[in-house]
Scaffold this active site. Sequence first.
Site, PDB file in Angstrom:
ATOM      1  N   ASP A   1       3.513  -2.340 -34.489  1.00 23.81           N
ATOM      2  CA  ASP A   1       3.570  -2.978 -33.175  1.00 23.81           C
ATOM      3  C   ASP A   1       3.060  -4.413 -33.293  1.00 23.81           C
ATOM      4  O   ASP A   1       2.248  -4.714 -34.173  1.00 23.81           O
ATOM      5  CB  ASP A   1       2.731  -2.197 -32.160  1.00 23.81           C
ATOM      6  CG  ASP A   1       3.256  -2.376 -30.750  1.00 23.81           C
ATOM      7  OD1 ASP A   1       3.916  -1.462 -30.225  1.00 23.81           O
ATOM      8  OD2 ASP A   1       3.026  -3.470 -30.162  1.00 23.81           O
TER       9      ASP A   1
ATOM     10  N   ASN B   1      21.335  10.358 -18.717  1.00 22.23           N
ATOM     11  CA  ASN B   1      20.446   9.794 -17.696  1.00 22.23           C
ATOM     12  C   ASN B   1      21.192   9.570 -16.378  1.00 22.23           C
ATOM     13  O   ASN B   1      20.637   9.786 -15.305  1.00 22.23           O
ATOM     14  CB  ASN B   1      19.805   8.492 -18.185  1.00 22.23           C
ATOM     15  CG  ASN B   1      18.515   8.756 -18.952  1.00 22.23           C
ATOM     16  OD1 ASN B   1      18.125   9.913 -19.125  1.00 22.23           O
ATOM     17  ND2 ASN B   1      17.857   7.712 -19.417  1.00 22.23           N
TER      18      ASN B   1
ATOM     19  N   CYS C   1      13.362   4.358 -17.116  1.00 18.85           N
ATOM     20  CA  CYS C   1      14.675   4.681 -17.700  1.00 18.85           C
ATOM     21  C   CYS C   1      15.819   4.762 -16.685  1.00 18.85           C
ATOM     22  O   CYS C   1      16.806   4.043 -16.814  1.00 18.85           O
ATOM     23  CB  CYS C   1      14.577   5.995 -18.456  1.00 18.85           C
ATOM     24  SG  CYS C   1      13.262   5.966 -19.672  1.00 18.85           S
TER      25      CYS C   1
HETATM   26  C1  UGA Z   1      14.201  10.435 -18.257  1.00 16.60           C
HETATM   27  C2  UGA Z   1      15.019  11.589 -18.829  1.00 16.60           C
HETATM   28  O1  UGA Z   1      14.689  12.804 -18.142  1.00 16.60           O
HETATM   29  C3  UGA Z   1      14.757  11.760 -20.319  1.00 16.60           C
HETATM   30  O2  UGA Z   1      15.603  12.773 -20.857  1.00 16.60           O
HETATM   31  C4  UGA Z   1      15.059  10.426 -21.010  1.00 16.60           C
HETATM   32  O3  UGA Z   1      14.810  10.525 -22.404  1.00 16.60           O
HETATM   33  C5  UGA Z   1      14.190   9.353 -20.420  1.00 16.60           C
HETATM   34  O4  UGA Z   1      14.473   9.247 -19.002  1.00 16.60           O
HETATM   35  C6  UGA Z   1      14.521   8.059 -21.115  1.00 16.60           C
HETATM   36  O5  UGA Z   1      15.665   7.581 -21.005  1.00 16.60           O
HETATM   37  O6  UGA Z   1      13.708   7.591 -21.917  1.00 16.60           O
HETATM   38  P1  UGA Z   1      11.691  10.156 -17.430  1.00 16.60           P
HETATM   39  O7  UGA Z   1      12.054   8.771 -17.019  1.00 16.60           O
HETATM   40  O8  UGA Z   1      10.410  10.400 -18.128  1.00 16.60           O
HETATM   41  O9  UGA Z   1      12.833  10.778 -18.377  1.00 16.60           O
HETATM   42  O10 UGA Z   1      11.624  10.990 -16.094  1.00 16.60           O
HETATM   43  P2  UGA Z   1      12.321  12.230 -15.375  1.00 16.60           P
HETATM   44  O11 UGA Z   1      11.432  13.403 -15.494  1.00 16.60           O
HETATM   45  O12 UGA Z   1      13.738  12.410 -15.774  1.00 16.60           O
HETATM   46  O13 UGA Z   1      12.255  11.693 -13.881  1.00 16.60           O
HETATM   47  C7  UGA Z   1      12.881  10.461 -13.496  1.00 16.60           C
HETATM   48  C8  UGA Z   1      12.659  10.210 -12.019  1.00 16.60           C
HETATM   49  O14 UGA Z   1      13.327  11.190 -11.236  1.00 16.60           O
HETATM   50  C9  UGA Z   1      11.190  10.255 -11.598  1.00 16.60           C
HETATM   51  O15 UGA Z   1      10.946   9.263 -10.626  1.00 16.60           O
HETATM   52  C10 UGA Z   1      11.044  11.641 -11.009  1.00 16.60           C
HETATM   53  O16 UGA Z   1      10.007  11.777 -10.083  1.00 16.60           O
HETATM   54  C11 UGA Z   1      12.409  11.835 -10.361  1.00 16.60           C
HETATM   55  N1  UGA Z   1      12.755  13.259 -10.251  1.00 16.60           N
HETATM   56  C12 UGA Z   1      12.990  13.991 -11.373  1.00 16.60           C
HETATM   57  C13 UGA Z   1      12.871  13.831  -8.996  1.00 16.60           C
HETATM   58  O17 UGA Z   1      12.667  13.173  -7.950  1.00 16.60           O
HETATM   59  N2  UGA Z   1      13.223  15.157  -8.917  1.00 16.60           N
HETATM   60  C14 UGA Z   1      13.450  15.911 -10.022  1.00 16.60           C
HETATM   61  O18 UGA Z   1      13.768  17.109  -9.863  1.00 16.60           O
HETATM   62  C15 UGA Z   1      13.322  15.320 -11.277  1.00 16.60           C
END
Ligand code: UGA
Length: 439
Positions: A41, A214, A266
Amino acid sequence: MSVSGEVGAGPTRVAVIGTGYVGLTTAVCLAHLGNSVVGVDVDEAKVARMSAGEPPILEEGLGELLREGLGSGRLAFSCDTAAAVRGANFVFLCVPTPQGADGAADLRFVEQASAQIAPHLAPGAVVVTKSTVPVGSAGKVVAALGRDDVAVVSNPEFLREGKAVEDWLHPDRVVIGAEQEWAANALSALYEPLGAPIVVTDPASSETIKYACNAFLAAKVSFVNSIANLCSAVGANATDVIAGMSYDRRIGADHLAPGPGWGGSCFPKDTQALLRIAEDHGYRFELLEASIRANDAQFDTVVGMVASAAGGEVSGVRVAALGLTFKAATDDLRDSPAISVLSRLAARGARLRAYDPSGPSASDPRLDGLGLEVCDDVYEAARDAHVVVVLTEWPEFAAVDLARLAGVMAGRGLVDARNMIDPGAAKSAGFAYVGMGRS
Ligand code: UGA
């Protein structure tokens, strides 16, 4: 040219360039599997912290594996890219691809890192692009490297923040996009101990898989948020409707929790980047456009719920926010829906206090302009509030003492934008409860 195996024998040596949550998780997990790993890093303070066994981010299980790797001597951190890359069998590019001004992903860091590693790569090394990059970027990395004796492979990550270690060690699948069969085989062998299905494709397909996943998940959340809003309109109960949907194996229960909209590092940038990729190739991705519009509207929906709870207007109303991070189990505030909602409330004159279990600093620039007071617990945040709004799904909010909460508040408005709190218990404690698609 086939040059597989020209890098030296012995334990597999890996360099990971960029130690954000993807790079650091990749580094500790590869060391856990027995490889010899150096995480690189540019941030010296961060390198010192990681070298001392302190994870720079909140991520379940990361600290244990970090210390395990350092203790075993298989994991080290450095600012010296050249030394880390020299003799490495695999070099993982895990640098950020922020959203550029035009919505497209900015490849600057990927190209810089490629140019920097190029002179030091051993013949036969495999350069693995884990950063989320536009379709066709593998070719740009090949060009930036200017080496025909190494391979460039696309290997997107599917790690959820907060569950990154678990997702890395137990992936649903590993995707490898490679031009050369030997490079695909070499990377497959590195992942083989995980026992996951491995999908080998050409680089363009692999890069597309990442965006498609995504975009699909973001659309799924936008869809379920729209269903919850519809439930409010027709008097149905969203929790029951979603339970009835989720048992259908074609739909499934994941990413089916309604909320204040999706955010994070993401979904927002990747959906915009995919729109841009489609547009650049003459395709208008209308379904994705609608998912993004629905998401923007969702922030306003929650603001409207707070306004109704306050009797119609929010100017001068004291609002306590429970949760600031974009989701639970992380300390990440990037593109947090909580902040999108709060900035709209601030613009309409609400007076804001907040509590988040990750302990954000009030001076975090992402909270600038909100006039927000960051508190140490739920009850301090709720003191004298007219309305409490739950914005992040931290488990402790489900266990909040409702009688105590009501006791410290000036009003009785409870907007549960994550459907965390039992509506019956909230009403018994005297709250005017409203959730997402249920009341
Ligand atoms: C997301 C993807 O799930 C991963 O597979 C991917 O690798 C990652 O992006 C990335 O591209 O690096 P992440 O951003 O950690 O992961 O979060 P998620 O758990 O997918 O949630 C994303 C958003 O959707 C959050 O704001 C979360 O609160 C919201 N969300 C998620 C909901 O409102 N309801 C749900 O049922 C799930």
